[in-house]
Design a protein around this motif. Structure first.
Motif, PDB file in Angstrom:
ATOM      1  N   TRP A  73     -49.635 111.446  54.272  1.00 27.35           N
ATOM      2  CA  TRP A  73     -50.850 111.922  53.615  1.00 27.35           C
ATOM      3  C   TRP A  73     -50.587 112.170  52.126  1.00 27.35           C
ATOM      4  CZ3 TRP A  73     -53.171 115.440  50.572  1.00 27.35           C
ATOM      5  CH2 TRP A  73     -54.555 115.603  50.662  1.00 27.35           C
ATOM      6  N   GLY A  74     -49.434 112.743  51.820  1.00 25.40           N
ATOM      7  CA  GLY A  74     -49.125 113.076  50.431  1.00 25.40           C
ATOM      8  C   GLY A  74     -49.072 111.852  49.532  1.00 25.40           C
ATOM      9  N   ILE A  75     -48.420 110.806  49.975  1.00 27.28           N
ATOM     10  CA  ILE A  75     -48.353 109.594  49.160  1.00 27.28           C
ATOM     11  C   ILE A  75     -49.713 108.914  49.103  1.00 27.28           C
ATOM     12  CG2 ILE A  75     -47.341 107.287  49.005  1.00 27.28           C
ATOM     13  CD1 ILE A  75     -45.486 109.548  48.107  1.00 27.28           C
ATOM     14  N   ALA A  76     -50.418 108.892  50.226  1.00 25.21           N
ATOM     15  CA  ALA A  76     -51.727 108.240  50.262  1.00 25.21           C
ATOM     16  C   ALA A  76     -52.740 108.919  49.347  1.00 25.21           C
ATOM     17  CB  ALA A  76     -52.261 108.212  51.697  1.00 25.21           C
ATOM     18  N   HIS A  77     -52.574 110.236  49.120  1.00 22.94           N
ATOM     19  CA  HIS A  77     -53.560 110.989  48.334  1.00 22.94           C
ATOM     20  C   HIS A  77     -53.018 111.483  46.995  1.00 22.94           C
ATOM     21  CE1 HIS A  77     -55.304 111.087  52.383  1.00 22.94           C
ATOM     22  NE2 HIS A  77     -56.473 111.298  51.797  1.00 22.94           N
ATOM     23  N   GLY A  78     -51.831 111.059  46.614  1.00 22.19           N
ATOM     24  CA  GLY A  78     -51.328 111.429  45.291  1.00 22.19           C
ATOM     25  C   GLY A  78     -50.762 112.825  45.200  1.00 22.19           C
TER      26      GLY A  78
END
Length: 518
Positions: free
Chosen positions: A31-36
């Protein structure tokens, strides 16, 4: 600090097994990489020669669960922010007051250099009256250890007037915990693990962007016929680039078509110039299209807050060029000086001491704003030659008394403070005449909280300390004091292990977090 579920106290964070940990960690990483919710990896994780093109990103350190935070303290901190915005706008306008502050910390060469930039511009005359502040007031919850039944109180750690970071990542962290609360926490085996999180809304990126937009709109159209733009002044090799980008994207969402350029601080003189007009407009040429000239409406400094950004005299000339221009600065040199720790100490000094507080100089004593602000003050002392300063020196040098304090220089960016037993040794290592450039702050005692931190792929579980930052935006007329825009703009929660003394996320000490109100 536990969480209440009905009348029962629930252990926190939830007790999770290895399989649940693995699932949560993988979900958070994706989630962190997908949402910056990300940073550029530090050299300790990826050596620079292993990523010569700078293409890699990694998760920002974050808690697996939102941390419990007293609702009354959270609401108090948010409610006082606009009063703090106005206070620091007024402080920045009081040249005599700031001049005295600079004189009192004369051993600090960086502060003196900033003041010199102001004097150079003042000598030729300022052309831009409007100032922009993207502020952040940082707090910790203080729990009276002598009376645990006493309600917790919010106490100010510091007030930031330049490069108030993590507005972008804080929004994303709140989104992450809200996502987990609706999808992952309900699946945990522990009874009452999904006990109704109270997660306050937080769109700090949009709130801060709204402040920049207000300044851009107030700047007006270009008299030279150029397209206007906003400049983000940044450090070279910035690892926290995604946090800054979220503000840029939010600003462009609020103002479609507005161009935002990132300019390394070291390239100011190469990429900008001053128009040969009475207004001294700041002009910018992009390295990709040098024939196109833009007029800069707002300069947002995410660099220039510490001596490391000024390695040569040319860097001070660059700051002078920005300051003397017609662009609206965030912050001006005077607003940056208003954020000095010495200002905080002077404002917080109780009226009953021999050196009375200067807060009444800016806020009437009988006003509601004065009471709101004073309620957030903790004990802060000078280390000068005054009676209060002499007493503070005794406390700082005493091997037992010093354990109750933190010693702070006039610096931003984290990693600059000296805690407890380190205070006497540091003071004895520097000339006594430079002591007056420090302040001595009583340590705030937060209630016990536990959580699990995910940092560089590893989990750290145990006691944590949470620091709440409330963002504020303000646009004001430096001459008249008229306020064009004043708003509270969301929050940041930074969390660190309770054995760590520093709390900066970018400096490698803290992590991103969000509040569940209790």
């Amino acid at each position: 600090m536990g969480l209440s579920a009905g009348c029962a106290e629930v252990s926190y964070p939830p007790d999770i097994d290895d399989a649940e940990r693995e699932r949560l960690v993988q979900t958070i990483k994706d989630w962190g990489i997908a949402h910056g919710l990300a940073v550029r990896p530090p050299p300790a994780v990826i050596a620079s020669d292993a990523d010569p093109q700078g293409i890699l990103a990694t998760n920002a350190p974050v808690t697996l669960f939102p941390s419990p935070f007293p609702k009354s303290s959270f609401e108090e901190a948010k409610a006082v922010q606009t009063a703090y915005n106005k206070l620091y706008a007024d402080v920045s306008r009081d040249e005599a007051f700031l001049g005295q502050i600079v004189q009192e910390v004369s051993g600090d060469d960086f502060i003196s250099q900033l003041w010199h930039v102001h004097q150079r511009v003042k000598a030729e005359g300022y052309v831009q009256k409007l100032s922009l502040g993207l502020f952040r007031s940082d707090y910790m919850v203080h729990q009276d250890s002598t009376d645990p039944t006493k309600a917790p109180q919010i106490k100010q750690v510091e007030f930031n007037t330049i490069a108030s970071s993590f507005g972008g990542l804080s929004s994303k962290t709140c989104e992450l915990h809200r996502f987990l609360a609706s999808t992952e926490y309900p699946q945990l085996k522990q009874s009452n693990a999904n006990h109704g999180y109270d997660l306050p809304e937080n769109d700090s990126a949009k709130g801060l962007a709204a402040g920049i937009k207000a300044a851009h709109d107030a700047y007006g159209d270009s008299a030279l016929g150029h397209q206007r733009c906003v400049l983000f002044l940044v450090q070279g090799g910035e690892r926290n680039v995604f946090d800054q980008r979220h503000l840029e994207y939010a600003l462009q969402s609020l103002s479609p078509g507005l161009l935002v350029f990132r300019l390394p601080f070291a390239e100011i003189l190469q990429r900008t110039s001053i128009a040969q007009t009475d207004r001294r407009q700041l002009l910018y040429k992009s390295p990709t299209n040098p024939d196109k000239v833009f007029e800069v409406s707002v300069v947002y400094l995410r660099a220039g807050y510490g001596p490391g950004d000024y390695p040569t005299p040319a860097d001070w000339d660059a700051r002078y060029q920005i300051e003397r221009s017609n662009a609206i600065k965030c912050p001006t040199v005077l607003t940056q000086l208003a954020g000095a720790k010495k200002v905080q100490q002077v404002l917080a000094t109780p009226v009953t001491q021999s050196q009375p507080s200067e807060l009444h100089r800016f806020v009437p004593d009988d006003s509601g704003a004065s009471k709101q602000i004073r309620n957030t003050f903790t004990h802060i002392y000078p280390l000068d030659d005054s009676e209060a300063g002499q007493q503070a020196r005794k406390l700082a040098l005493d091997p037992k008394e010093c354990l109750k304090y933190v010693l702070k220089p006039q610096r931003e960016g984290g990693g600059n403070n000296y805690y407890k037993a380190k205070i006497p040794a540091h003071l004895n290592s520097v000339p006594e005449e430079s002591w007056k450039s420090y302040i001595l702050m009583e340590l705030i005692t937060p209630p016990p909280v536990a959580n699990i931190i995910l940092r560089n792929g590893s989990l750290e579980q145990g006691g944590v300390i949470c620091e709440l930052g409330i963002y504020g935006t303000c646009v004001w007329d430096q001459g008249t004091g008229d306020v064009v825009h004043n708003a509270e703009a969301g929050y940041l929660l930074r969390t660190k292990g309770d054995q760590s003394e520093e709390g900066g996320v970018a400096a490698g000490f803290g992590c991103m977090d969000s509040c569940t109100l209790v």
